[in-house]
Design a protein around this motif. Structure first.
Motif, PDB file in Angstrom:
ATOM      1  N   ALA A  49      -6.366  -0.909   3.429  1.00  0.00           N
ATOM      2  CA  ALA A  49      -5.676   0.341   3.777  1.00  0.00           C
ATOM      3  C   ALA A  49      -4.581   0.703   2.779  1.00  0.00           C
ATOM      4  CB  ALA A  49      -5.087   0.238   5.176  1.00  0.00           C
ATOM      5  N   PHE A  50      -4.013  -0.281   2.100  1.00  0.00           N
ATOM      6  CA  PHE A  50      -2.903  -0.028   1.174  1.00  0.00           C
ATOM      7  C   PHE A  50      -3.424   0.369  -0.203  1.00  0.00           C
ATOM      8  CE2 PHE A  50      -0.294  -1.406   4.490  1.00  0.00           C
ATOM      9  CZ  PHE A  50       1.012  -1.102   4.183  1.00  0.00           C
ATOM     10  N   ARG A  51      -4.188   1.473  -0.238  1.00  0.00           N
ATOM     11  CA  ARG A  51      -4.686   2.050  -1.489  1.00  0.00           C
ATOM     12  C   ARG A  51      -3.707   3.124  -1.956  1.00  0.00           C
ATOM     13  NH1 ARG A  51      -9.740   2.705   1.570  1.00  0.00           N
ATOM     14  NH2 ARG A  51      -9.038   4.852   1.627  1.00  0.00           N
ATOM     15  N   GLU A  52      -3.800   3.452  -3.224  1.00  0.00           N
ATOM     16  CA  GLU A  52      -2.891   4.419  -3.853  1.00  0.00           C
ATOM     17  C   GLU A  52      -2.754   5.713  -3.048  1.00  0.00           C
ATOM     18  OE1 GLU A  52      -0.213   4.939  -6.986  1.00  0.00           O
ATOM     19  OE2 GLU A  52      -1.565   3.234  -6.760  1.00  0.00           O
ATOM     20  N   GLU A  53      -3.877   6.298  -2.628  1.00  0.00           N
ATOM     21  CA  GLU A  53      -3.810   7.579  -1.916  1.00  0.00           C
ATOM     22  C   GLU A  53      -3.141   7.457  -0.552  1.00  0.00           C
ATOM     23  OE1 GLU A  53      -8.016   5.888  -1.239  1.00  0.00           O
ATOM     24  OE2 GLU A  53      -6.656   6.094  -2.933  1.00  0.00           O
ATOM     25  N   ASN A  54      -3.189   6.280   0.063  1.00  0.00           N
ATOM     26  CA  ASN A  54      -2.542   6.087   1.364  1.00  0.00           C
ATOM     27  C   ASN A  54      -1.044   5.811   1.235  1.00  0.00           C
ATOM     28  OD1 ASN A  54      -5.002   6.445   2.604  1.00  0.00           O
ATOM     29  ND2 ASN A  54      -5.441   4.264   2.709  1.00  0.00           N
ATOM     30  N   LEU A  55      -0.581   5.553   0.014  1.00  0.00           N
ATOM     31  CA  LEU A  55       0.840   5.293  -0.216  1.00  0.00           C
ATOM     32  C   LEU A  55       1.569   6.531  -0.733  1.00  0.00           C
ATOM     33  CD1 LEU A  55       0.552   1.755  -1.821  1.00  0.00           C
ATOM     34  CD2 LEU A  55       1.140   2.339   0.528  1.00  0.00           C
ATOM     35  N   ALA A  56       0.884   7.669  -0.783  1.00  0.00           N
ATOM     36  CA  ALA A  56       1.519   8.911  -1.221  1.00  0.00           C
ATOM     37  C   ALA A  56       2.695   9.243  -0.307  1.00  0.00           C
ATOM     38  CB  ALA A  56       0.508  10.050  -1.220  1.00  0.00           C
TER      39      ALA A  56
END
Length: 125
Positions: A49-56
């Motif tokens: 879940a901690f992918r780049e797009e989810n950390l925006a």
């Protein structure tokens, strides 16, 4: 305990996060260290879940007794802090820790604990 909610809506129970500063690519940035209060079988789901797009955009809620299973409507009135444009800057740490100390009658109980450090991205990265 606290709750972290990612941009895609996934929520995880965490210990209160540790905010700090660090140097990344020669510039000082805000950092956020997260210690997860989830069981080991959830570690792969957390990493995924901690992918780049989810950390925006992520939100950390500071409830008294809510967890990641708490409905969004119930978290609406809880103190929170938003973080924008973060990325993973450290390695995932999966370490063993003592969850219950040994007593005269029982041995110590150990479990696994997962953590990661996030760093703020600067415009243009």
């Amino acid at each position: 305990m606290s709750v972290v909610k990612l941009a895609n809506g996934h929520k995880f129970t965490i210990e209160p996060p540790q905010e700090g500063t660090g140097v990344m690519r020669g510039r000082q940035r805000r950092t956020l260290r997260l210690w997860f209060a989830e069981e080991q079988p959830r570690f792969e789901a957390i990493r995924a879940a901690f992918r780049e797009e989810n950390l925006a955009r992520l939100t950390v809620y500071y409830p008294e007794n809510e967890t990641a299973l708490t409905a969004d409507a119930q978290l609406a009135g809880v103190a929170c802090k938003e973080f924008a444009a973060f990325s993973i800057v450290g390695e995932w740490i999966d370490q063993e820790e003592e969850t219950a100390p040994a007593t005269a009658d029982t041995p110590a109980v150990y479990g696994r604990r997962l953590s990661v450090t996030l760093g703020e991205r600067i415009f243009g990265e």
